[in-house]
Each structure stands twice: as structure tokens, then as C-alpha cells.
Write a protein that holds these residues in place. Structure first.
Motif, PDB file in Angstrom:
ATOM      1  N   GLN A   1     -46.308  79.909  75.028  1.00 20.81           N
ATOM      2  CA  GLN A   1     -44.933  79.584  74.686  1.00 20.81           C
ATOM      3  C   GLN A   1     -44.413  78.539  75.666  1.00 20.81           C
ATOM      4  OE1 GLN A   1     -41.562  82.397  75.580  1.00 20.81           O
ATOM      5  NE2 GLN A   1     -41.625  82.632  73.367  1.00 20.81           N
ATOM      6  N   ILE A   2     -43.620  77.602  75.183  1.00 17.27           N
ATOM      7  CA  ILE A   2     -42.978  76.633  76.075  1.00 17.27           C
ATOM      8  C   ILE A   2     -41.472  76.824  75.989  1.00 17.27           C
ATOM      9  CG2 ILE A   2     -44.862  74.964  76.017  1.00 17.27           C
ATOM     10  CD1 ILE A   2     -43.258  73.306  74.031  1.00 17.27           C
ATOM     11  N   SER A   3     -40.770  76.478  77.056  1.00 20.50           N
ATOM     12  CA  SER A   3     -39.326  76.701  77.122  1.00 20.50           C
ATOM     13  C   SER A   3     -38.636  75.534  77.809  1.00 20.50           C
ATOM     14  CB  SER A   3     -39.014  77.970  77.922  1.00 20.50           C
ATOM     15  OG  SER A   3     -39.615  79.088  77.346  1.00 20.50           O
ATOM     16  N   ALA A   4     -37.362  75.388  77.509  1.00 28.46           N
ATOM     17  CA  ALA A   4     -36.504  74.422  78.197  1.00 28.46           C
ATOM     18  C   ALA A   4     -35.090  74.993  78.219  1.00 28.46           C
ATOM     19  CB  ALA A   4     -36.531  73.067  77.499  1.00 28.46           C
ATOM     20  N   THR A   5     -34.331  74.634  79.239  1.00 31.70           N
ATOM     21  CA  THR A   5     -32.950  75.090  79.368  1.00 31.70           C
ATOM     22  C   THR A   5     -32.042  73.886  79.559  1.00 31.70           C
ATOM     23  OG1 THR A   5     -33.646  77.182  80.357  1.00 31.70           O
ATOM     24  CG2 THR A   5     -31.356  76.517  80.738  1.00 31.70           C
ATOM     25  N   ALA A   6     -30.909  73.916  78.852  1.00 31.04           N
ATOM     26  CA  ALA A   6     -29.878  72.887  79.002  1.00 31.04           C
ATOM     27  C   ALA A   6     -28.623  73.573  79.544  1.00 31.04           C
ATOM     28  CB  ALA A   6     -29.595  72.219  77.654  1.00 31.04           C
ATOM     29  N   ILE A   7     -27.901  72.908  80.439  1.00 31.76           N
ATOM     30  CA  ILE A   7     -26.711  73.477  81.079  1.00 31.76           C
ATOM     31  C   ILE A   7     -25.480  72.652  80.705  1.00 31.76           C
ATOM     32  CG2 ILE A   7     -25.595  74.056  83.281  1.00 31.76           C
ATOM     33  CD1 ILE A   7     -28.091  75.707  82.769  1.00 31.76           C
ATOM     34  N   LEU A   8     -24.456  73.337  80.210  1.00 36.21           N
ATOM     35  CA  LEU A   8     -23.184  72.707  79.905  1.00 36.21           C
ATOM     36  C   LEU A   8     -22.196  73.082  80.997  1.00 36.21           C
ATOM     37  CD1 LEU A   8     -21.263  71.188  77.931  1.00 36.21           C
ATOM     38  CD2 LEU A   8     -20.774  73.432  76.924  1.00 36.21           C
ATOM     39  N   LYS A   9     -21.604  72.107  81.652  1.00 37.22           N
ATOM     40  CA  LYS A   9     -20.562  72.357  82.652  1.00 37.22           C
ATOM     41  C   LYS A   9     -19.251  72.617  81.915  1.00 37.22           C
ATOM     42  CE  LYS A   9     -22.855  71.511  86.457  1.00 37.22           C
ATOM     43  NZ  LYS A   9     -23.092  72.532  87.447  1.00 37.22           N
ATOM     44  N   ILE A  10     -18.532  73.638  82.371  1.00 41.75           N
ATOM     45  CA  ILE A  10     -17.240  73.965  81.780  1.00 41.75           C
ATOM     46  C   ILE A  10     -16.176  73.667  82.827  1.00 41.75           C
ATOM     47  CG2 ILE A  10     -15.810  75.757  80.744  1.00 41.75           C
ATOM     48  CD1 ILE A  10     -18.501  77.125  79.951  1.00 41.75           C
ATOM     49  N   ILE A  11     -15.302  72.765  82.492  1.00 40.14           N
ATOM     50  CA  ILE A  11     -14.271  72.304  83.422  1.00 40.14           C
ATOM     51  C   ILE A  11     -13.068  73.239  83.308  1.00 40.14           C
ATOM     52  CG2 ILE A  11     -12.780  70.377  84.074  1.00 40.14           C
ATOM     53  CD1 ILE A  11     -14.861  68.645  82.383  1.00 40.14           C
ATOM     54  N   GLN A  12     -12.882  74.081  84.314  1.00 42.82           N
ATOM     55  CA  GLN A  12     -11.749  75.007  84.343  1.00 42.82           C
ATOM     56  C   GLN A  12     -10.578  74.330  85.065  1.00 42.82           C
ATOM     57  OE1 GLN A  12     -11.476  77.858  82.793  1.00 42.82           O
ATOM     58  NE2 GLN A  12     -13.624  78.125  82.203  1.00 42.82           N
ATOM     59  N   VAL A  13      -9.476  74.225  84.368  1.00 42.44           N
ATOM     60  CA  VAL A  13      -8.273  73.615  84.953  1.00 42.44           C
ATOM     61  C   VAL A  13      -7.382  74.724  85.462  1.00 42.44           C
ATOM     62  CG1 VAL A  13      -6.280  72.136  84.499  1.00 42.44           C
ATOM     63  CG2 VAL A  13      -8.454  71.681  83.371  1.00 42.44           C
ATOM     64  N   THR A  14      -7.064  74.671  86.744  1.00 40.51           N
ATOM     65  CA  THR A  14      -6.173  75.683  87.330  1.00 40.51           C
ATOM     66  C   THR A  14      -4.732  75.181  87.249  1.00 40.51           C
ATOM     67  OG1 THR A  14      -6.427  74.769  89.534  1.00 40.51           O
ATOM     68  CG2 THR A  14      -7.958  76.504  88.892  1.00 40.51           C
ATOM     69  N   PRO A  15      -3.751  76.090  87.190  1.00 46.08           N
ATOM     70  CA  PRO A  15      -2.354  75.656  87.106  1.00 46.08           C
ATOM     71  C   PRO A  15      -1.949  74.724  88.239  1.00 46.08           C
ATOM     72  CG  PRO A  15      -2.517  77.999  86.669  1.00 46.08           C
ATOM     73  CD  PRO A  15      -3.882  77.520  87.106  1.00 46.08           C
ATOM     74  N   SER A  16      -2.458  74.957  89.468  1.00 45.27           N
ATOM     75  CA  SER A  16      -2.074  74.107  90.593  1.00 45.27           C
ATOM     76  C   SER A  16      -2.636  72.708  90.460  1.00 45.27           C
ATOM     77  CB  SER A  16      -2.514  74.737  91.914  1.00 45.27           C
ATOM     78  OG  SER A  16      -3.924  74.870  91.924  1.00 45.27           O
ATOM     79  N   SER A  17      -3.849  72.562  89.885  1.00 49.04           N
ATOM     80  CA  SER A  17      -4.419  71.234  89.756  1.00 49.04           C
ATOM     81  C   SER A  17      -3.746  70.449  88.637  1.00 49.04           C
ATOM     82  CB  SER A  17      -5.937  71.294  89.517  1.00 49.04           C
ATOM     83  OG  SER A  17      -6.200  71.919  88.271  1.00 49.04           O
ATOM     84  N   SER A  18      -3.259  71.119  87.572  1.00 50.87           N
ATOM     85  CA  SER A  18      -2.581  70.388  86.514  1.00 50.87           C
ATOM     86  C   SER A  18      -1.182  70.001  86.942  1.00 50.87           C
ATOM     87  CB  SER A  18      -2.555  71.202  85.213  1.00 50.87           C
ATOM     88  OG  SER A  18      -1.845  72.399  85.408  1.00 50.87           O
ATOM     89  N   ALA A  19      -0.525  70.834  87.798  1.00 50.48           N
ATOM     90  CA  ALA A  19       0.817  70.517  88.283  1.00 50.48           C
ATOM     91  C   ALA A  19       0.789  69.350  89.247  1.00 50.48           C
ATOM     92  CB  ALA A  19       1.440  71.744  88.961  1.00 50.48           C
ATOM     93  N   SER A  20      -0.279  69.236  90.037  1.00 48.75           N
ATOM     94  CA  SER A  20      -0.348  68.142  91.018  1.00 48.75           C
ATOM     95  C   SER A  20      -0.685  66.811  90.382  1.00 48.75           C
ATOM     96  CB  SER A  20      -1.368  68.475  92.106  1.00 48.75           C
ATOM     97  OG  SER A  20      -2.652  68.567  91.539  1.00 48.75           O
TER      98      SER A  20
END
Length: 169
Positions: free
Chosen positions: A148-167
């Protein structure tokens, strides 16, 4: 994306670690026949690339996992693929809050001799999901005697915090 992925595939080996995602939709496939001599693997099937496009999304967004494989034989092949996904959290919680469990799905793919196949599956990150990544792994079986052969792909999820959106205002 497939053209970009094909160029990047020269740098990848299986298993490759690249991306993540959630709610899956069906595959779109495109096929091209290439000489089997172009393969650099000793096995019957080669993974040329597996990645997400886009590589990062915010909750509520979607990304497509693109997989490119080649039949390295001069015979027809039928493979069985199992696609699985796992949310990853910086806190270590599993599953991360707001992220549903991703059920694996099985897909069968038929190849002509030397054929390259491009498949893609779209994953959606729920708006409430607090994961920082989604890892999607594909396990490909080629008959009963081949490894069997395998591969993995990674998706980054950008979490926006309230303090970063306010600034940023």
C-alpha cells in the motif's frame, strides 16, 4: 492547480505531508497517458503529488485536495483508495471544539497502462471549527500482493481571534 501541483510533484515523495480539510464532495478526474518509463518508483503506482489549493483557509472556507498518480506498468490497474481526515488543534483537544468527525470514504480508480490520473475532493471547514489544521491521508492499495502507498496533505486553518481583528481596524 493541477499544473502547479504537477511541477511541485517533482519535489515530493510518498508519503508527502501537505494539507487538511472537512466535508468532502465527489472527485473530478482527468487522465493523460504517459509512458510507464517516466516513473521513478519500483512499485506499480506512483504518487506524483498531493496538496490543497488554497493551502490555507479561515473557518467557513473550502479547499480542494488534489491527488495526481501514475500507473507505472504496461498493464491496466484497478486501485482502491481510502481517504481519511483528522482535525488538528494547537490545544491537543480531539476533536477540536466545533469540528465534526470526518468519515473515511473509499474510491476505486481504474488506470490504463502508463496513465496519469488527477483527482480532487473539496473539504469545507465549519465556521465553528477551532482546529488549526486538517490532515487528509489517502491510502492506495494496488491488488493483494503490492504494498500500500500513502500520502498526506495538510490544510492550514487560519483562526482569527477577536483581538487580532480589532487591531486591524
Amino acid at each position: 492547480m493541477i499544473r502547479k501541483l504537477r511541477s511541485a510533484a517533482l519535489l515530493l515523495t510518498a508519503p508527502a505531508a501537505l494539507g487538511l480539510g472537512l466535508a468532502a464532495s465527489g472527485p473530478a478526474t482527468a487522465a493523460t497517458v504517459h509512458p510507464a518509463a517516466a516513473c521513478t518508483t519500483a512499485g506499480p503506482l506512483q504518487i506524483n503529488g498531493f496538496a490543497f489549493d488554497p493551502a490555507a483557509v479561515a473557518p467557513g472556507g473550502s479547499s480542494t485536495a488534489d491527488l495526481i498518480t501514475t500507473n507505472c506498468t504496461n498493464s491496466n490497474l484497478i486501485t482502491s483508495e481510502e481517504w481519511t481526515g483528522q482535525w488538528i488543534s494547537s490545544s491537543g483537544a480531539y476533536p477540536p471544539p466545533g469540528c465534526p468527525v470526518i468519515d473515511p470514504f473509499i474510491r476505486s480508480v481504474a488506470y490504463a497502462p502508463g496513465q496519469e490520473v488527477a483527482e480532487n475532493t473539496t473539504y469545507t471547514v465549519f465556521p465553528s471549527c477551532q482546529a488549526t489544521e486538517l490532515a487528509v491521508t489517502v491510502h492506495i492499495s494496488v491488488g493483494t500482493n503490492a504494498p500500500q502507498i500513502s500520502a498526506t496533505a495538510i490544510l492550514k486553518i487560519i483562526q482569527v481571534t477577536p483581538s487580532s481583528s480589532a487591531s486591524s481596524k
